[in-house]
Design a protein around this motif. Structure first.
Motif, mmCIF file in Angstrom:
data_model
loop_
_atom_site.group_PDB
_atom_site.id
_atom_site.type_symbol
_atom_site.label_atom_id
_atom_site.label_comp_id
_atom_site.label_asym_id
_atom_site.label_seq_id
_atom_site.Cartn_x
_atom_site.Cartn_y
_atom_site.Cartn_z
ATOM 1 N N ASP A 1 0.806 -1.202 0.055
ATOM 2 C CA ASP A 1 0.045 -0.223 -0.149
ATOM 3 C C ASP A 1 0.982 1.234 0.062
ATOM 4 O OD1 ASP A 1 -2.317 -1.514 -0.114
ATOM 5 O OD2 ASP A 1 -2.393 -1.541 2.143
ATOM 6 N N ALA A 2 2.121 1.221 -0.376
ATOM 7 C CA ALA A 2 2.924 2.398 -0.550
ATOM 8 C C ALA A 2 2.648 3.114 -1.570
ATOM 9 C CB ALA A 2 4.443 1.916 -0.168
ATOM 10 N N ILE A 3 2.869 4.387 -1.701
ATOM 11 C CA ILE A 3 2.869 5.178 -2.810
ATOM 12 C C ILE A 3 4.271 5.981 -3.153
ATOM 13 C CG2 ILE A 3 1.868 7.140 -3.822
ATOM 14 C CD1 ILE A 3 -0.785 6.544 -2.521
ATOM 15 N N SER A 4 4.648 5.762 -4.296
ATOM 16 C CA SER A 4 6.125 6.296 -4.559
ATOM 17 C C SER A 4 5.997 7.599 -5.373
ATOM 18 C CB SER A 4 7.086 5.312 -5.239
ATOM 19 O OG SER A 4 8.236 6.001 -5.535
ATOM 20 N N LEU A 5 6.343 8.567 -4.837
ATOM 21 C CA LEU A 5 6.577 9.952 -5.689
ATOM 22 C C LEU A 5 8.083 10.166 -5.943
ATOM 23 C CD1 LEU A 5 4.016 12.186 -3.874
ATOM 24 C CD2 LEU A 5 3.646 10.640 -5.886
ATOM 25 N N GLY A 6 8.958 9.021 -5.862
ATOM 26 C CA GLY A 6 10.096 9.379 -5.933
ATOM 27 C C GLY A 6 10.979 8.917 -7.061
ATOM 28 N N VAL A 7 10.418 8.442 -8.120
ATOM 29 C CA VAL A 7 11.056 8.006 -9.335
ATOM 30 C C VAL A 7 10.842 8.638 -10.478
ATOM 31 C CG1 VAL A 7 11.794 6.282 -10.914
ATOM 32 C CG2 VAL A 7 11.431 5.800 -8.298
ATOM 33 N N GLY A 8 11.749 9.643 -11.174
ATOM 34 C CA GLY A 8 11.478 10.225 -12.487
ATOM 35 C C GLY A 8 11.346 9.670 -13.793
ATOM 36 N N VAL B 1 13.006 18.135 -0.140
ATOM 37 C CA VAL B 1 12.469 16.796 -0.583
ATOM 38 C C VAL B 1 12.026 16.972 -1.832
ATOM 39 C CG1 VAL B 1 12.049 15.813 1.656
ATOM 40 C CG2 VAL B 1 10.071 16.673 0.235
ATOM 41 N N ARG B 2 12.703 16.001 -2.910
ATOM 42 C CA ARG B 2 11.883 16.097 -4.170
ATOM 43 C C ARG B 2 10.874 15.107 -4.148
ATOM 44 N NH1 ARG B 2 14.787 12.789 -9.480
ATOM 45 N NH2 ARG B 2 13.544 11.192 -8.444
ATOM 46 N N ILE B 3 9.732 15.616 -5.119
ATOM 47 C CA ILE B 3 8.629 15.062 -5.197
ATOM 48 C C ILE B 3 8.306 14.824 -6.614
ATOM 49 C CG2 ILE B 3 5.996 15.242 -4.902
ATOM 50 C CD1 ILE B 3 6.620 16.211 -2.019
ATOM 51 N N SER B 4 8.109 13.833 -7.368
ATOM 52 C CA SER B 4 7.900 13.639 -8.819
ATOM 53 C C SER B 4 6.448 13.739 -8.983
ATOM 54 C CB SER B 4 8.305 12.325 -9.201
ATOM 55 O OG SER B 4 7.977 12.423 -10.563
ATOM 56 N N TYR B 5 5.929 14.424 -9.957
ATOM 57 C CA TYR B 5 4.730 14.418 -10.359
ATOM 58 C C TYR B 5 4.258 13.746 -11.593
ATOM 59 C CZ TYR B 5 5.851 19.000 -12.482
ATOM 60 O OH TYR B 5 6.446 19.997 -13.293
ATOM 61 N N ALA B 6 5.353 12.782 -11.967
ATOM 62 C CA ALA B 6 4.966 11.679 -13.183
ATOM 63 C C ALA B 6 4.190 10.698 -12.663
ATOM 64 C CB ALA B 6 6.696 11.449 -13.726
ATOM 65 N N TYR B 7 3.157 11.043 -12.116
ATOM 66 C CA TYR B 7 2.343 10.056 -11.633
ATOM 67 C C TYR B 7 0.879 10.504 -11.954
ATOM 68 C CZ TYR B 7 6.396 8.130 -9.002
ATOM 69 O OH TYR B 7 7.645 7.441 -8.674
ATOM 70 N N SER B 8 -0.282 9.547 -11.729
ATOM 71 C CA SER B 8 -1.433 9.693 -12.067
ATOM 72 C C SER B 8 -2.214 10.759 -11.100
ATOM 73 C CB SER B 8 -2.413 8.624 -12.059
ATOM 74 O OG SER B 8 -2.615 7.898 -10.937
ATOM 75 N N LEU B 9 -3.063 11.604 -11.498
ATOM 76 C CA LEU B 9 -3.728 12.316 -10.459
ATOM 77 C C LEU B 9 -4.028 11.775 -9.456
ATOM 78 C CD1 LEU B 9 -5.385 15.245 -12.532
ATOM 79 C CD2 LEU B 9 -3.787 15.725 -10.657
ATOM 80 N N LYS B 10 -4.858 10.634 -9.521
ATOM 81 C CA LYS B 10 -5.411 9.665 -8.498
ATOM 82 C C LYS B 10 -4.405 9.206 -7.541
ATOM 83 C CE LYS B 10 -7.453 5.226 -7.690
ATOM 84 N NZ LYS B 10 -7.854 3.769 -8.345
ATOM 85 N N ASN B 11 -2.942 8.772 -7.941
ATOM 86 C CA ASN B 11 -2.087 8.651 -7.062
ATOM 87 C C ASN B 11 -1.664 9.812 -6.227
ATOM 88 O OD1 ASN B 11 -1.803 5.874 -7.348
ATOM 89 N ND2 ASN B 11 -0.365 5.582 -8.498
#
Length: 389
Positions: free
Chosen positions: A29-36, A360-370
Motif C-alpha cells: 500500500d505504499a505510494i512512491s513519488l520518488g522516481v522520475g 525533498v524531491r516530489i515527482s509528479y510523473a504519476y497519475s492524479l489519482k495517486n
C-alpha cells in the motif's frame, strides 16, 4: 588475498534515489513519488514501429554512431525545435540513454586533475562520472532565493585555471528550475571569455511550462564548445527503451564515439527504429503529456500552499522541490518518517547534493489519482508534525 576492488569505485556512494525506491517495492500500500519515470505508456505508434522492426528481422547491429535515419531525424528535430544545426554524419551519435552520453563526454574531454563545475542540487550521475573520468568535481551550490538558477556570480566564484567543463543541468532534476535565454546569454559570455566547455543536459527540454526551451548551443560562440545531451526517456515516455543521444563538435564526438565503440558497440536496434517514429510523428504525444504534467504541477503547488509548505514554482521537468526545514527534521529524517508513518516515498534533497538539505524531491510523473491520495497522506503527516518543529 589481494583486494579485488578499485579504491575509486569503492569511494563512490550508491544513488540516494534508489534506496527509497527499493524500500517501497517491498511495502504494501505504499505510494512512491520518488522516481522520475513517466506513468504514460510509450505512445502506440512508437511501440508499433519497434514491434514492426522485430517482425522484419531488424535485429542486427547498427553502425556505432546509430542508424542514419535516426541521426538525420535528430538533426532535423534540433534544428526545428531549438534552432541549432548539426551535421548528422559527423556531429550526432546515439547512446544508451542520456547517462551514457554524459559519461562518454567526460571521459573524452577530461585529463587527470581537470575541474568540472557541477551546479547542485542536480542529477546524481554528474559527480561520479567526473570522478570516473579522473576529473575533479567542483560543486556550485544553487539557492532557493535564486530559484535554483545558475547565476554569473556563482559561476565566476568557482572558475580556476584548472576549470575545463561546466555541466548545465536545465531544466533541472530535482528542482524543476529552468534557465531563460537572457540568463543563458550571461553564462555563454563567461564560457567564451574563460574558454571552458559546456555539457548541457537537456533531457527535459520538452517539459518546459513557459516559453520554449532554449539550448545554450544555439547562442553565439557556443556550439563549438558545447556537448548537447538529450534523449527519449522523459519526452516520449521511453525510459525502458534506453535511448539517448549527443550532438557535439566533430573533434569531441569522434573521441566519444571511440569510447562508445569499445564499451557499448551500438544502442539497441529496436529502440532506434522506434525513436525514428517518435521524432517524425510524436509532437502531439509530447504536447499531450506536457499538458498533463502541467495540470499535475499546478495541483501540487496548490496543495502545498493549502498545507502551508513553501515551494518555489518549478517551470520545467516533472518535479517539485518543497522546503521542509520548518519541521525540524533533516531531509533524510523527513523522508524516512513520512515513508514509515504514511507509506509515501519522496527523495531527500541531499540525494542531489549537500545543498539539498532542507528539501525533498516530489515527482509528479504519476497519475492524479495517486497524487491525490499521496497528498492526502502528506497532509495528515504535516498536521501531525507541524507543532513539533
Amino acid at each position: 588475498m589481494r583486494n579485488p576492488l578499485s579504491d575509486k569505485i569503492v569511494s563512490i556512494p550508491p544513488s540516494g534515489i534508489r534506496k527509497f525506491f527499493d524500500i517501497v517495492n517491498e511495502m504494501e500500500d505504499a505510494i512512491s513519488l520518488g522516481v522520475g519515470e513517466p506513468d504514460f505508456d510509450t505512445p502506440w505508434h512508437i511501440r508499433e514501429e519497434g514491434i514492426y522492426s522485430l517482425e522484419k528481422g531488424r535485429t542486427f547491429y547498427t553502425s556505432n554512431a546509430g542508424l542514419k535515419d535516426l541521426k538525420d531525424e535528430i538533426s532535423r528535430y534540433l534544428s526545428r525545435r531549438f534552432d541549432v544545426n548539426y551535421d548528422p554524419d559527423q556531429e550526432v551519435m546515439v547512446t544508451v540513454g542520456g547517462s551514457e552520453a554524459i559519461d562518454a563526454a567526460m571521459r573524452a574531454m577530461l585529463n587527470p586533475g581537470d575541474e568540472v563545475l557541477i551546479p547542485q542540487p542536480s542529477y546524481v550521475s554528474y559527480v561520479p562520472c567526473a570522478v570516473l573520468a579522473d576529473g575533479v568535481p567542483v560543486v556550485i551550490e544553487l539557492e532557493e532565493k535564486d530559484h535554483f538558477k545558475l547565476t554569473p556570480e556563482k559561476l565566476l566564484e568557482k572558475i580556476t585555471d584548472k576549470t575545463k567543463i561546466l555541466v548545465l543541468p536545465f531544466p533541472n532534476n530535482p528542482t524543476g528550475a529552468i534557465m531563460e535565454r537572457h540568463e543563458l546569454e550571461e553564462i555563454a559570455r563567461i564560457a567564451v571569455e574563460k574558454d571552458i566547455f559546456v555539457i548541457s543536459d537537456e533531457i527535459y527540454s520538452e517539459l518546459t511550462y513557459t516559453d520554449n526551451h532554449v539550448t545554450i548551443a544555439s547562442l553565439p560562440g557556443m556550439k563549438e564548445r558545447t556537448v548537447l545531451i538529450n534523449g527519449f526517456s522523459k519526452s516520449y515516455a521511453m525510459t525502458g527503451w534506453r535511448l539517448g543521444y549527443a550532438a557535439a563538435p566533430e573533434v569531441i564526438l569522434k573521441q566519444m564515439l571511440k569510447i562508445h565503440q569499445y564499451a557499448i558497440m551500438c544502442a539497441p536496434t529496436t529502440s532506434q527504429y522506434a525513436a525514428v517514429a517518435a521524432l517524425r510523428d510524436g509532437d502531439k504525444d509530447v504536447e499531450m503529456m506536457r499538458e498533463s504534467y502541467n495540470q499535475r504541477r499546478r495541483y501540487l503547488l496548490n496543495a502545498f500552499r493549502e498545507m502551508g509548505i513553501d515551494c518555489f514554482e518549478p517551470l520545467g521537468a516533472f518535479y517539485t522541490f518543497p522546503n521542509i526545514s520548518r519541521f525540524g527534521m533533516s531531509s533524510e529524517e523527513f523522508a524516512t518518517t513520512l515513508l514509515k508513518e504514511e507509506k509515501v516515498a519522496v527523495v531527500p534533497g541531499t540525494a542531489f547534493g549537500d545543498c539539498g538539505e532542507g528539501f525533498v524531491r516530489i515527482s509528479y510523473a504519476y497519475s492524479l489519482k495517486n497524487l491525490k491520495e499521496a497528498l492526502s497522506r502528506i497532509g495528515r503527516f504535516v498536521k501531525r508534525h507541524d507543532g513539533k518543529a
